[in-house]
Design a protein around this motif. Structure first.
Motif, PDB file in Angstrom:
ATOM      1  N   ARG A  38       0.809  -1.218   0.068  1.00 54.63           N
ATOM      2  CA  ARG A  38      -0.080  -0.098  -0.094  1.00 54.63           C
ATOM      3  C   ARG A  38       0.870   1.374   0.049  1.00 54.63           C
ATOM      4  N   VAL A  50       6.660   4.768  12.773  1.00 57.57           N
ATOM      5  CA  VAL A  50       6.398   5.281  14.516  1.00 57.57           C
ATOM      6  C   VAL A  50       5.331   4.344  15.293  1.00 57.57           C
ATOM      7  N   PHE A  96       2.765   5.001  18.003  1.00 61.04           N
ATOM      8  CA  PHE A  96       2.254   5.956  18.550  1.00 61.04           C
ATOM      9  C   PHE A  96       1.684   5.480  20.068  1.00 61.04           C
ATOM     10  N   SER A 146      -2.842   0.413  21.562  1.00 61.17           N
ATOM     11  CA  SER A 146      -3.019   1.076  20.489  1.00 61.17           C
ATOM     12  C   SER A 146      -4.298   1.929  20.370  1.00 61.17           C
ATOM     13  N   LYS A 166     -13.270   1.980  21.281  1.00 63.49           N
ATOM     14  CA  LYS A 166     -13.429   2.809  20.284  1.00 63.49           C
ATOM     15  C   LYS A 166     -14.512   3.897  21.171  1.00 63.49           C
TER      16      LYS A 166
HETATM   17  N1  LIG Z   1     -12.091  -1.086   7.962  1.00 62.89           N
HETATM   18  C1  LIG Z   1     -13.339  -1.068   8.610  1.00 62.89           C
HETATM   19  O1  LIG Z   1     -14.598  -1.576   8.248  1.00 62.89           O
HETATM   20  C2  LIG Z   1     -13.418  -0.125   9.682  1.00 62.89           C
HETATM   21  C3  LIG Z   1     -14.584  -0.055  10.584  1.00 62.89           C
HETATM   22  C4  LIG Z   1     -14.837   0.889  11.424  1.00 62.89           C
HETATM   23  C5  LIG Z   1     -13.874   1.500  12.182  1.00 62.89           C
HETATM   24  N2  LIG Z   1     -12.526   1.199  11.389  1.00 62.89           N
HETATM   25  C6  LIG Z   1     -11.299   2.015  12.143  1.00 62.89           C
HETATM   26  O2  LIG Z   1     -10.719   2.773  10.915  1.00 62.89           O
HETATM   27  C7  LIG Z   1      -9.344   2.950  11.204  1.00 62.89           C
HETATM   28  C8  LIG Z   1      -8.846   2.214   9.989  1.00 62.89           C
HETATM   29  O3  LIG Z   1      -8.865   1.062   9.875  1.00 62.89           O
HETATM   30  P1  LIG Z   1      -8.317   0.124   8.778  1.00 62.89           P
HETATM   31  O4  LIG Z   1      -9.468  -0.794   8.287  1.00 62.89           O
HETATM   32  O5  LIG Z   1      -7.678   1.016   7.693  1.00 62.89           O
HETATM   33  O6  LIG Z   1      -7.393  -0.644   9.456  1.00 62.89           O
HETATM   34  P2  LIG Z   1      -5.943  -1.357   9.227  1.00 62.89           P
HETATM   35  O7  LIG Z   1      -5.672  -2.068  10.262  1.00 62.89           O
HETATM   36  O8  LIG Z   1      -5.845  -1.611   7.573  1.00 62.89           O
HETATM   37  O9  LIG Z   1      -5.029   0.160   9.562  1.00 62.89           O
HETATM   38  C9  LIG Z   1      -4.743   0.400  10.932  1.00 62.89           C
HETATM   39  C10 LIG Z   1      -3.149   0.859  10.573  1.00 62.89           C
HETATM   40  O10 LIG Z   1      -2.814   1.419  12.128  1.00 62.89           O
HETATM   41  C11 LIG Z   1      -1.431   0.698  12.277  1.00 62.89           C
HETATM   42  N3  LIG Z   1      -1.154   0.670  13.744  1.00 62.89           N
HETATM   43  C12 LIG Z   1      -1.943   0.229  14.497  1.00 62.89           C
HETATM   44  N4  LIG Z   1      -1.477   0.329  15.575  1.00 62.89           N
HETATM   45  C13 LIG Z   1      -0.311   1.290  15.727  1.00 62.89           C
HETATM   46  C14 LIG Z   1       0.407   2.051  16.617  1.00 62.89           C
HETATM   47  N5  LIG Z   1       0.539   1.725  17.973  1.00 62.89           N
HETATM   48  N6  LIG Z   1       1.189   2.972  16.164  1.00 62.89           N
HETATM   49  C15 LIG Z   1       1.360   3.064  14.691  1.00 62.89           C
HETATM   50  N7  LIG Z   1       0.687   2.510  13.700  1.00 62.89           N
HETATM   51  C16 LIG Z   1      -0.376   1.746  14.372  1.00 62.89           C
HETATM   52  C17 LIG Z   1      -1.359  -0.768  11.656  1.00 62.89           C
HETATM   53  O11 LIG Z   1      -0.045  -1.245  11.321  1.00 62.89           O
HETATM   54  C18 LIG Z   1      -2.440  -0.357  10.472  1.00 62.89           C
HETATM   55  O12 LIG Z   1      -1.576  -0.362   9.229  1.00 62.89           O
HETATM   56  C19 LIG Z   1      -8.963   2.056  12.569  1.00 62.89           C
HETATM   57  O13 LIG Z   1      -9.103   2.991  13.647  1.00 62.89           O
HETATM   58  C20 LIG Z   1     -10.188   1.282  12.661  1.00 62.89           C
HETATM   59  O14 LIG Z   1     -10.406   0.992  14.201  1.00 62.89           O
HETATM   60  C21 LIG Z   1     -12.514   0.628  10.256  1.00 62.89           C
END
Ligand SMILES: NC(=O)c1ccc[n+]([C@@H]2O[C@H](COP(=O)([O-])OP(=O)(O)OC[C@H]3O[C@@H](n4cnc5c(N)ncnc54)[C@H](O)[C@@H]3O)[C@@H](O)[C@H]2O)c1
Length: 329
Positions: A45, A60, A62, A103, A162
């Protein structure tokens, strides 16, 4: 002026950054590239956006308390934040709650502290957008789900973190007048989607003639939301910083869903058509942490952010399957 995007290598993060770069924004992306799912997908990606000279990436974590200290020195020009990084996944949270605390709670606090540092004179933070989830609605039976509904009864620990993130943002917005918007995403899917989510799992199994496990014997409905619609909602929020209203701090929460729930069996049917193969269905009981139906009321996000989802699963699922086939070829 630049935008900090956390979770930059994630599904929604990468698409959001792409859209920001397309409108000539400067973007600082951070991610710890953890191995919750294959990091190769996260690097692939990043390869979609890394060549843009307006994009700068830093690895990083976070959730570590001092991890963001470098940002004010290295990138003082950051004036907006889109916080998408998190430990996602409902089912994984049952057996790995600590990763969610790190996280989603410690991480949320560290990002809020970074926001606070940017509210000290001169006030340079224009808007803080963060990801919440439809999971906060838990066992809510009143449909469609509205932002004002009770969200005190999450049924998964992921949903609990959340919800806690929203409450933490509310307190920081109240204390430091941080303009903040929480976005409750409803089952996001599309190209470059997550391998732990059903579009990916079902497509992979159908193409490989493996059975798909269908929980609650298929009696479920989801408000599947295409990634391009979600990104337009995120950008709409970014461009609409909330203001203090009377005594109310500048913090708002909006649903970003599709407003059209689809039954699980109908959705499997659309994936079968896109894969040109029939699924082998293995009906299973309800899983702990799951909910029967998600359905977003999007009236508030339409009015406030100009959000207007347009993609049905008949259009979005074939785009996902096309991407899946090209990525895995
Ligand atoms: N995809 C969905 O359907 C959906 C639905 C509801 C909420 N969300 C929320 O949307 C956001 C993005 O979701 P997504 O589907 O892209 O998930 P994803 O897992 O593809 O992306 C999250 C990214 O955050 C990074 N990450 C996690 N912990 C971390 C840390 N401590 N420090 C730095 N990076 C960290 C991960 O490596 C990952 O690349 C998230 O907050 C998720 O909870 C997603």
């Amino acid at each position: 002026m630049s935008v900090l995007v956390t979770g930059a290598a994630g599904f929604i993060g990468m698409h959001t950054i792409k859209a920001l770069l397309e409108r000539d924004e400067q973007v600082i992306g951070i991610d710890n590239i953890n191995d919750y799912y294959d990091p190769a997908l996260k690097y692939a990606r990043l390869a979609q956006i890394n060549n843009d000279t307006n994009f700068y990436f830093e690895k990083v974590d976070f959730s570590k308390q001092t991890s963001l200290n470098f940002l004010n020195k290295k990138h003082p020009e950051i004036d907006r934040i889109i916080h998408l990084g998190a430990q996602a996944g409902v089912r994984y949270s049952i057996d790995h709650p600590n990763q969610y605390v790190q996280s989603n709670l410690c991480g949320q606090l560290n990002i809020l502290e970074f926001c606070r540092s940017k509210m000290i004179t001169p006030h340079t933070l224009k808007n803080f957008i963060y990801a919440s989830s439809s999971s906060v609605y838990g066992s809510n039976t009143k449909i469609p789900f509205s932002e004002n509904d009770n969200t005190d009864r999450p049924v998964s620990f992921y949903g609990a973190t959340k919800k806690a993130g929203e409450i933490m943002a509310q307190s920081y917005s109240h204390l430091y007048q941080i303009p903040s918007i929480g976005l409750r995403f409803f089952t996001v899917y599309g190209p470059w989607g997550r391998p732990d989510m059903s579009p990916y799992i079902f497509t992979k199994s159908i193409l490989n003639d493996l059975p798909i496990r269908v929980f609650n014997e298929g009696q479920m409905m989801r408000d599947f939301t295409f990634i391009e619609d979600i990104v337009s909602g995120i950008i709409g929020a970014l461009d609409t910083p909330p203001k203090t209203l009377n005594e109310t701090p500048p913090h708002r929460i909006y649903n970003l869903g599709n407003n059209k729930p689809v039954s699980l069996m109908e959705y499997i049917n659309v994936i079968e058509k896109a894969c040109k193969k029939k699924a082998i269905i293995d009906l299973q009981p309800m899983q702990p942490g799951d909910v029967i139906k998600t359905y977003a009321n999007t009236r508030e996000s339409e009015q406030a952010l100009g959000y207007a989802p347009t993609t049905s699963i008949d259009v979005g699922i074939p785009k996902f399957v096309d991407w899946y086939l090209s990525y895995h070829s």
